[in-house]
Motif scaffolding. Structure first.
Motif, PDB file in Angstrom:
ATOM      1  N   ILE A 136       0.837  -1.203   0.000  1.00 46.95           N
ATOM      2  CA  ILE A 136       0.000   0.000   0.000  1.00 46.95           C
ATOM      3  C   ILE A 136       0.874   1.256   0.000  1.00 46.95           C
ATOM      4  N   HIS A 137       1.952   1.231   0.779  1.00 47.39           N
ATOM      5  CA  HIS A 137       2.840   2.386   0.836  1.00 47.39           C
ATOM      6  C   HIS A 137       3.419   2.713  -0.543  1.00 47.39           C
ATOM      7  N   LEU A 138       3.925   1.700  -1.231  1.00 46.97           N
ATOM      8  CA  LEU A 138       4.522   1.950  -2.543  1.00 46.97           C
ATOM      9  C   LEU A 138       3.473   2.410  -3.548  1.00 46.97           C
ATOM     10  N   GLN A 139       2.286   1.800  -3.486  1.00 43.68           N
ATOM     11  CA  GLN A 139       1.228   2.220  -4.396  1.00 43.68           C
ATOM     12  C   GLN A 139       0.794   3.655  -4.112  1.00 43.68           C
ATOM     13  N   ALA A 140       0.753   4.055  -2.845  1.00 45.59           N
ATOM     14  CA  ALA A 140       0.416   5.430  -2.495  1.00 45.59           C
ATOM     15  C   ALA A 140       1.467   6.401  -3.005  1.00 45.59           C
ATOM     16  N   ILE A 185      -4.484   0.092  -4.355  1.00 47.30           N
ATOM     17  CA  ILE A 185      -4.466   0.256  -2.894  1.00 47.30           C
ATOM     18  C   ILE A 185      -5.739  -0.302  -2.278  1.00 47.30           C
ATOM     19  N   SER A 186      -6.886   0.029  -2.892  1.00 39.94           N
ATOM     20  CA  SER A 186      -8.160  -0.470  -2.379  1.00 39.94           C
ATOM     21  C   SER A 186      -8.207  -1.996  -2.398  1.00 39.94           C
ATOM     22  N   ARG A 187      -7.760  -2.588  -3.510  1.00 34.33           N
ATOM     23  CA  ARG A 187      -7.798  -4.045  -3.618  1.00 34.33           C
ATOM     24  C   ARG A 187      -6.831  -4.704  -2.629  1.00 34.33           C
TER      25      ARG A 187
END
Length: 375
Positions: free
Chosen positions: A191-195, A216-218
């Motif tokens: 999630i951090h990298l996707q954010a 991130i949601s998935r």
């Protein structure tokens, strides 16, 4: 239900013991008298019956049973009847008090019973005198010692079961903690990298930022579902959540997809014929892959990763390599809790584990887990 069934079984056993003592007493009193040259008169048999039947409630009321049997046995001996099977009922009553009451209470109760029984040594129709002290005392001392030994053994066994249950509970809590660490660590890293990607692209390429936010949601939903499955083990009153499957190598495609969305391309290579694995082995293999790839996300920088699975008749092997910074990675990559947790998982199942810089650059994690051979 099991406790009620056990209580019924014990009551039935006590009834059988009482019936056996009754038969032995009625059949053996007269021969005992003939052997000792003492006649067993008609008054002896009611006392034998009372002493034997009292044993039927020995575990429910042990002290009361001892009192009744002691009174009947003492009256029997004071009336001058021969030493006989009635003393077996006395033996059982003394043993029961020693085995089922606290040691101090049992010692007091059996001490009183001994003093009462010894009255026939000095008074009665045919008092044996001082020569009768030792035989009479033996009918208390021996069953008391046996009963205390049985009680102490039972208490030690109960303590051992309690200690084992506590050890298993601690091991289960540690296992759940490791599961939570793996699930949360991997999910938050992705999630951090996707954010970061979404923030970088938000102003210039909003359509790509939207894809990162969707990832991130998935990822967060999948991590929460997996965390819910993990935590059902400590929520015994709720049924297991069936919305997410138990973690295992079958979830590698979903893991690969999540990591691709986080910017880490992952290739999967399989050697041998895939087959169902024991749950513990399947979970450990998946966690090794998951944690190793999470470390690549955290520490390797721009990189790609390869997961190799090898199925053999007696083992399954997993290997994760990457093209990242390898030996130059931060110290946490080579010696953090993640690698220690992976090693403990694998060695607990009798497997082998290795991690370190790869010869061609990057980093390599490998584990071999034993499985039963399929015939």
């Amino acid at each position: 239900m099991d406790r009620e069934r056990g209580d019924r079984g014990r009551r039935l056993l006590d009834g059988v013991v009482a019936l056996a003592l009754l038969v032995i007493g009625l059949a053996g009193t007269a021969p005992a008298g003939l052997n000792q040259g003492v006649e067993a008169g008609p008054a002896a048999y009611p006392l034998v019956v009372v002493a034997a039947l009292a044993v039927a409630v020995r575990r429910r009321w042990p002290v009361a049973t001892l009192a009744v049997v002691t009174a009947a046995s003492t009256a029997y001996l004071v009336l001058g009847f021969p030493y006989g099977p009635i003393l077996l009922s006395f033996f059982v009553a003394v043993y029961t008090v020693a085995a089922y009451r606290p040691v101090r209470d049992a010692a007091v109760a059996n001490g009183v019973a001994l003093l009462v029984l010894l009255t026939h040594v000095f008074v009665g129709v045919r008092p044996p005198g001082l020569v009768g002290l030792m035989p009479a005392a033996a009918w208390v001392v021996v069953p008391f010692a046996v009963g205390v030994t049985v009680r102490l053994g039972r208490e030690n066994a109960a303590r051992s079961r309690t200690d084992e249950a506590r050890r298993l509970a601690d091991a289960e809590r540690l296992r759940v903690a490791r599961e939570v660490h793996d699930v949360v660590g991997h999910g938050l890293a992705a999630i951090h990298l996707q954010a970061e990607i979404a923030l970088h692209l938000l102003a210039r390429k909003p359509e790509q930022a939207e894809a990162a936010l969707t990832a991130i949601s998935r990822t967060s939903k999948e991590a929460l579902d997996e965390l819910r499955v993990t935590l059902t083990v400590v929520r015994r009153d709720e049924a297991a959540d069936e919305r997410a499957p138990a973690p295992g190598l079958a979830q590698l495609p979903q893991l690969r997809e999540r990591l691709a969305g986080a910017g880490l391309p992952v290739a999967v290579e399989v050697a041998g014929s895939p087959r169902p694995l024991p749950v513990a082995v399947d979970l450990a293999a998946y966690r090794v892959v998951q944690e190793a790839l999470t470390n690549v996300l955290r520490h390797a920088g721009p990189a790609t990763a390869t997961v190799r699975l090898r199925y053999a008749p007696t083992e399954v092997a997993v290997e994760v390599t990457d093209t990242g910074r390898g030996a130059a990675a931060p110290a946490g990559r080579a010696g953090g809790y993640g690698l220690a947790g992976m090693r403990e998982r694998v060695t607990a199942l009798g497997g082998s584990f290795a991690a370190g810089p790869a010869s061609a650059g990057g980093f390599r994690v490998s584990a071999t887990l034993p499985v039963e051979e399929v015939t």
